[in-house]
Enzyme design. Structure first.
Site, PDB file in Angstrom:
ATOM      1  N   HIS A  87     -11.737  -5.033  -4.355  1.00 53.42           N
ATOM      2  CA  HIS A  87     -10.645  -5.827  -4.915  1.00 53.42           C
ATOM      3  C   HIS A  87      -9.637  -6.275  -3.868  1.00 53.42           C
ATOM      4  O   HIS A  87      -8.487  -6.578  -4.186  1.00 53.42           O
ATOM      5  CB  HIS A  87      -9.931  -5.014  -6.000  1.00 53.42           C
ATOM      6  CG  HIS A  87      -9.486  -5.837  -7.170  1.00 53.42           C
ATOM      7  ND1 HIS A  87      -8.210  -5.795  -7.667  1.00 53.42           N
ATOM      8  CD2 HIS A  87     -10.146  -6.736  -7.940  1.00 53.42           C
ATOM      9  CE1 HIS A  87      -8.102  -6.619  -8.690  1.00 53.42           C
ATOM     10  NE2 HIS A  87      -9.258  -7.200  -8.874  1.00 53.42           N
ATOM     11  N   LYS A  89      -7.598  -8.640  -1.736  1.00 49.85           N
ATOM     12  CA  LYS A  89      -7.215 -10.053  -1.888  1.00 49.85           C
ATOM     13  C   LYS A  89      -6.440 -10.462  -0.634  1.00 49.85           C
ATOM     14  O   LYS A  89      -5.213 -10.347  -0.570  1.00 49.85           O
ATOM     15  CB  LYS A  89      -6.335 -10.243  -3.131  1.00 49.85           C
ATOM     16  CG  LYS A  89      -6.942  -9.726  -4.431  1.00 49.85           C
ATOM     17  CD  LYS A  89      -8.098 -10.562  -4.915  1.00 49.85           C
ATOM     18  CE  LYS A  89      -8.618 -10.032  -6.234  1.00 49.85           C
ATOM     19  NZ  LYS A  89      -7.661 -10.147  -7.336  1.00 49.85           N
ATOM     20  N   ASP A  94      -6.755 -17.967  11.290  1.00 50.13           N
ATOM     21  CA  ASP A  94      -6.324 -17.707  12.657  1.00 50.13           C
ATOM     22  C   ASP A  94      -5.381 -16.501  12.689  1.00 50.13           C
ATOM     23  O   ASP A  94      -5.792 -15.410  12.352  1.00 50.13           O
ATOM     24  CB  ASP A  94      -5.681 -18.956  13.261  1.00 50.13           C
ATOM     25  CG  ASP A  94      -6.668 -20.121  13.367  1.00 50.13           C
ATOM     26  OD1 ASP A  94      -7.863 -19.841  13.567  1.00 50.13           O
ATOM     27  OD2 ASP A  94      -6.252 -21.286  13.250  1.00 50.13           O
TER      28      ASP A  94
END
EC number: 2.7.8.5
Length: 347
Positions: A87, A89, A94
């Site tokens: 999970h 996120k 760069d």
């Protein structure tokens, strides 16, 4: 996710048409069960990228080691995600990082309230999360151009291989990233605070370094219970334990299901708590078909039980719960913060 895939395809195409060789690499880490759900899913959307840019694109699908054998065969799609889920996120570009709770689906760009933290030009954090995504990717299944999956050479299979051996290997790979980051920070700390050649801010400015003096510390935390990695859990419990009188703690969650340990700490300490959660109507599962439609009511039941305990202890003034509601929106924000506060003196 379709718009994101189109954007990646366009950028990869431009990199091939550039006059100079491009070192652009795209690495995507998804959860296996969620990314494979249904006939049209993340895997099917990403396959054209793998087929067209095989040297530049990597798609890793994390599969929990706890979903195996008969359990894997019998538990249906969507429900199998309750066994375990990758999970993370995080979006890396760069040296810039976006930490979020959002998926790349349309609702998050239109009518779903979530959290987004943008860390611009922060190479230390970008390097850490790049290494973390690479490490979790290495212990995941690799999507191939024909929609099959393979393990990285020399890696134990997450659900066909020995569970203990897989978890041990995964622990070593991920904790290697943590150890490496810690060593870099210790070296930087020693150079910054204990070097005889340390430049003052005025000297740095005169030398052309116009960056402001740092004023923020960032501590990335990891939680991967199957691999016996519980850094986030330990730090959260420490913060809640040390939150005493005079502190105020803010918690926000789309799904109110604090562990018993966290509930005991909230009820047992003296800090003030402000807890923001989704009302049943703005829960993402509200109105869903089948068993999923009962999820908002289940969370509301947990909330009522917890608040009943708050009331029975006479702590309503110290622990306050608020429900987010906005017509047509859903609520998915998760996070916490602490701080000391003082009542404002009468003017």
């Amino acid at each position: 996710m379709g718009g994101a895939v189109d954007c990646l395809e366009s950028t990869l195409e431009k990199s091939l048409q550039a006059k100079f060789p491009s070192d652009l690499k795209v690495s995507i880490l998804l959860d296996f069960t969620r990314g494979s759900r249904g006939r049209k899913n993340s895997r099917t959307m990403l396959l054209p990228l793998l087929q067209r840019f095989p040297e530049q694109v990597r798609v890793s699908l994390f599969h929990t080691p706890d979903l195996r054998g008969l359990l894997r065969l019998l538990v249906p799609e969507r429900l199998n995600e309750t066994i375990g889920l990758q999970h993370i996120k995080v979006y890396l570009f760069d040296n810039s990082v976006i930490l979020s709770g959002a998926n790349l689906s349309d609702s998050y760009f239109t009518n779903r309230q979530d959290r987004y933290v943008f860390l611009q030009d922060c190479p230390e954090i970008a390097d850490f999360f790049t290494e973390l995504v690479d490490a979790v990717g290495d212990v995941s299944l690799q999507l191939q151009g024909d929609d099959s999956v393979q393990v990285v050479e020399g890696m134990v299979h997450p659900y066909k291989g020995d569970r203990a051996a897989y978890c041990k290997a995964a622990n070593e790979r991920v904790m290697g990233v943590v150890s490496s980051a810690r060593a870099r920070q210790q070296a930087l700390h020693a150079q910054t605070f204990h070097s005889d050649s340390l430049l003052t801010q005025e000297d740095a400015a005169a030398a052309g370094d116009r960056r402001p003096a740092p004023d923020t510390w960032i501590y990335p935390l990891i939680q991967m219970k199957p691999f016996e990695i519980q850094i986030d859990e330990i730090v959260t419990e420490t913060l809640l334990t040390e939150a005493e009188r005079g502190a105020r703690v803010y918690l926000t969650t789309g799904y109110f299901n604090l562990t018993q340990a966290y509930m005991d700490l909230v009820l047992g300490t003296r800090a003030e708590y402000r807890i923001l959660l989704a009302s049943p109507e703005v829960n993402g599962f509200f109105g869903a078909r089948g068993a999923a439609g009962a999820i908002p009511a289940a969370y509301a039941h947990i909330e009522r039980q917890f608040y009943g305990e708050v009331c029975s202890r006479g702590q309503q003034a110290r622990v306050r719960l608020q429900e987010y509601w906005r017509s047509g929106w859903t609520f998915h924000a998760k996070g916490q913060s602490t701080g000391t506060w003082r009542p404002r003196s009468p003017s």
